[in-house]
Design a protein around this motif. Structure first.
Motif, short mmCIF file in Angstrom:
data_model
loop_
_atom_site.label_atom_id
_atom_site.label_comp_id
_atom_site.label_asym_id
_atom_site.label_seq_id
_atom_site.Cartn_x
_atom_site.Cartn_y
_atom_site.Cartn_z
N GLY A 257 84.49 39.69 136.05
CA GLY A 257 83.67 40.94 135.92
C GLY A 257 85.28 41.86 136.30
N ALA A 258 84.79 42.99 136.85
CA ALA A 258 85.97 43.78 137.25
C ALA A 258 85.52 45.10 138.07
CB ALA A 258 86.21 44.87 136.14
N ASN A 259 86.22 45.43 139.14
CA ASN A 259 86.17 46.22 140.22
C ASN A 259 86.78 47.60 139.75
OD1 ASN A 259 84.53 44.46 141.83
ND2 ASN A 259 86.47 43.34 142.44
N ILE A 260 86.19 48.84 139.72
CA ILE A 260 86.69 49.87 139.55
C ILE A 260 86.57 51.20 140.60
CG2 ILE A 260 84.57 50.73 138.12
CD1 ILE A 260 86.53 52.17 136.03
N THR A 261 87.64 51.59 140.92
CA THR A 261 87.54 52.80 141.89
C THR A 261 88.04 54.35 141.18
OG1 THR A 261 87.97 51.42 143.50
CG2 THR A 261 88.36 53.82 143.76
N ILE A 262 87.22 55.19 141.18
CA ILE A 262 87.03 56.52 140.69
C ILE A 262 86.98 57.50 141.46
CG2 ILE A 262 86.05 57.95 138.94
CD1 ILE A 262 84.63 55.61 137.86
N SER A 263 88.21 58.31 141.51
CA SER A 263 88.31 59.44 142.21
C SER A 263 87.41 60.81 141.66
CB SER A 263 89.91 60.10 142.29
OG SER A 263 89.90 61.22 142.87
N CYS A 264 86.61 61.35 142.46
CA CYS A 264 85.62 62.25 141.95
C CYS A 264 85.37 63.09 143.21
CB CYS A 264 84.65 61.79 141.21
SG CYS A 264 83.44 60.47 142.37
N ASN A 265 84.22 63.98 143.04
CA ASN A 265 83.83 65.12 144.05
C ASN A 265 82.51 65.29 143.88
OD1 ASN A 265 83.75 67.01 146.14
ND2 ASN A 265 84.26 68.70 144.60
N LYS A 266 81.86 65.92 142.90
CA LYS A 266 80.41 66.43 142.93
C LYS A 266 79.52 65.03 143.01
CE LYS A 266 77.59 69.64 140.17
NZ LYS A 266 77.67 70.53 138.97
N VAL A 267 79.81 64.09 142.35
CA VAL A 267 79.02 62.92 142.45
C VAL A 267 78.74 62.40 143.54
CG1 VAL A 267 78.87 62.58 140.00
CG2 VAL A 267 80.27 61.29 141.23
N LEU A 268 79.82 62.67 144.56
CA LEU A 268 79.77 62.02 145.75
C LEU A 268 78.83 62.79 146.71
CD1 LEU A 268 83.56 61.14 146.23
CD2 LEU A 268 81.63 59.69 145.22
N GLN A 269 78.63 63.93 146.58
CA GLN A 269 77.67 64.91 147.54
C GLN A 269 76.41 64.11 147.66
OE1 GLN A 269 77.55 68.74 145.97
NE2 GLN A 269 79.87 68.78 145.70
N LYS A 270 76.11 63.58 148.72
CA LYS A 270 74.76 62.90 149.45
C LYS A 270 74.48 61.72 148.62
CE LYS A 270 71.95 67.09 149.92
NZ LYS A 270 71.01 68.00 149.67
N ALA A 271 75.77 61.15 148.16
CA ALA A 271 75.66 59.71 147.54
C ALA A 271 75.82 58.73 148.70
CB ALA A 271 77.01 59.42 146.71
N THR A 272 75.24 57.58 148.55
CA THR A 272 74.92 56.46 149.33
C THR A 272 75.33 55.24 148.69
OG1 THR A 272 72.65 56.02 148.96
CG2 THR A 272 73.29 57.53 150.72
N ILE A 273 75.44 54.17 149.37
CA ILE A 273 75.93 52.69 148.72
C ILE A 273 74.67 52.24 147.91
CG2 ILE A 273 76.41 50.39 149.26
CD1 ILE A 273 78.71 52.24 149.65
N GLY A 274 74.86 51.70 146.78
CA GLY A 274 73.63 51.28 146.10
C GLY A 274 73.19 52.31 145.20
N ASP A 275 73.62 53.69 145.27
CA ASP A 275 73.31 54.46 144.02
C ASP A 275 73.83 54.33 142.78
OD1 ASP A 275 71.91 56.21 146.02
OD2 ASP A 275 73.51 57.66 145.97
N SER A 276 73.24 54.97 141.81
CA SER A 276 73.68 54.49 140.24
C SER A 276 74.52 55.88 140.03
CB SER A 276 72.30 54.46 139.46
OG SER A 276 71.67 53.25 139.62
N ILE A 277 75.59 55.54 139.47
CA ILE A 277 76.35 56.64 138.68
C ILE A 277 76.64 56.23 137.34
CG2 ILE A 277 78.53 57.76 138.92
CD1 ILE A 277 78.51 57.71 141.63
N ALA A 278 76.44 56.79 136.22
CA ALA A 278 76.74 56.57 134.94
C ALA A 278 78.13 57.02 134.66
CB ALA A 278 75.79 57.33 134.09
#
Length: 218
Positions: free
Chosen positions: A21-42
């Protein structure tokens, strides 16, 4: 589930493709607020699970099936992506119900101006056009948009200036490939109608003149 209302544009800072498959890393800010491992991000409309998290970025795995059906396989370092965290019962549903399961890819075949708006005409596979209706909703790279017009193989959406700056479609060019998710309700209705039709056919096929005669009806 998601709403199709993009929260922010993220930037791909690494992508590692492997046979698995693939591993992707994305730089961002707003969606990281209160985010935890296992969360879903479209991410461009594809539901991805956060497997690694920092103050400035998240990492997700992309399975081969997602790479096969979506445009994520074409992403490069530096590309912008639409991001939206999964909705909660307290979320404002300003778009429509989006699953994050991409149906297919579409191709931008024309971009034109219409007053202050910009019109994008998208070509999608014919088998998915049956789920698209005039003035209905369509999900393009994860963004919930209204179908302004359509024909047998294409649909058109219009973006106001604010939206042009807020989602990846506003930065796309003719020939670019985007992710398409059609209406969930339309797909459920089709399945129900097809199931009912099969049930009716099966029921009627079991009743014949010989069956009626054998059971004393003649």
């Amino acid at each position: 589930m998601f709403t199709g209302l993009i929260e922010e544009l993220g930037k791909v800072i690494s992508i590692d493709k492997t046979p698995q498959g693939a591993n992707i890393t994305i730089s961002c800010n707003k969606v990281l607020q209160k985010a935890t491992i296992g969360d879903s991000i479209a991410t461009n409309g594809v539901c991805l699970t956060v497997v690694k998290l920092s103050n400035t970025a998240f990492t997700a795995n992309i399975m081969n099936e997602s790479l096969k059906v979506s445009s994520l396989k074409n992403l490069k370092i530096g590309d912008l992506v639409n991001l939206e965290k999964s909705l909660t019962l307290q979320s404002y549903l300003g778009g429509h119900l989006v699953t994050g399961d991409v149906d297919c890819c579409g191709k931008i075949i024309s971009i034109s101006n219409d007053g202050f708006a910009q019109k994008y005409t998208i070509e999608i596979p014919l088998e998915f056009m049956k789920y698209v209706v005039y003035k209905g909703r369509i999900t393009l790279d994860g963004a919930s948009l209204t179908v302004a017009s359509l024909n047998d193989s294409t649909l058109t959406v219009s973006l106001i200036p604010h939206t042009q700056k807020s989602i990846t479609l506003g930065f796309k060019n003719v020939g670019d490939i985007i992710n398409i998710e059609t209406d969930l309700i339309a797909k459920h209705l089709e399945k129900l109608l097809l199931s009912r039709e099969k049930t009716d056919q099966k029921s009627s096929s079991n009743i014949s003149k010989s069956f009626l005669a054998e059971n004393g009806f003649f």
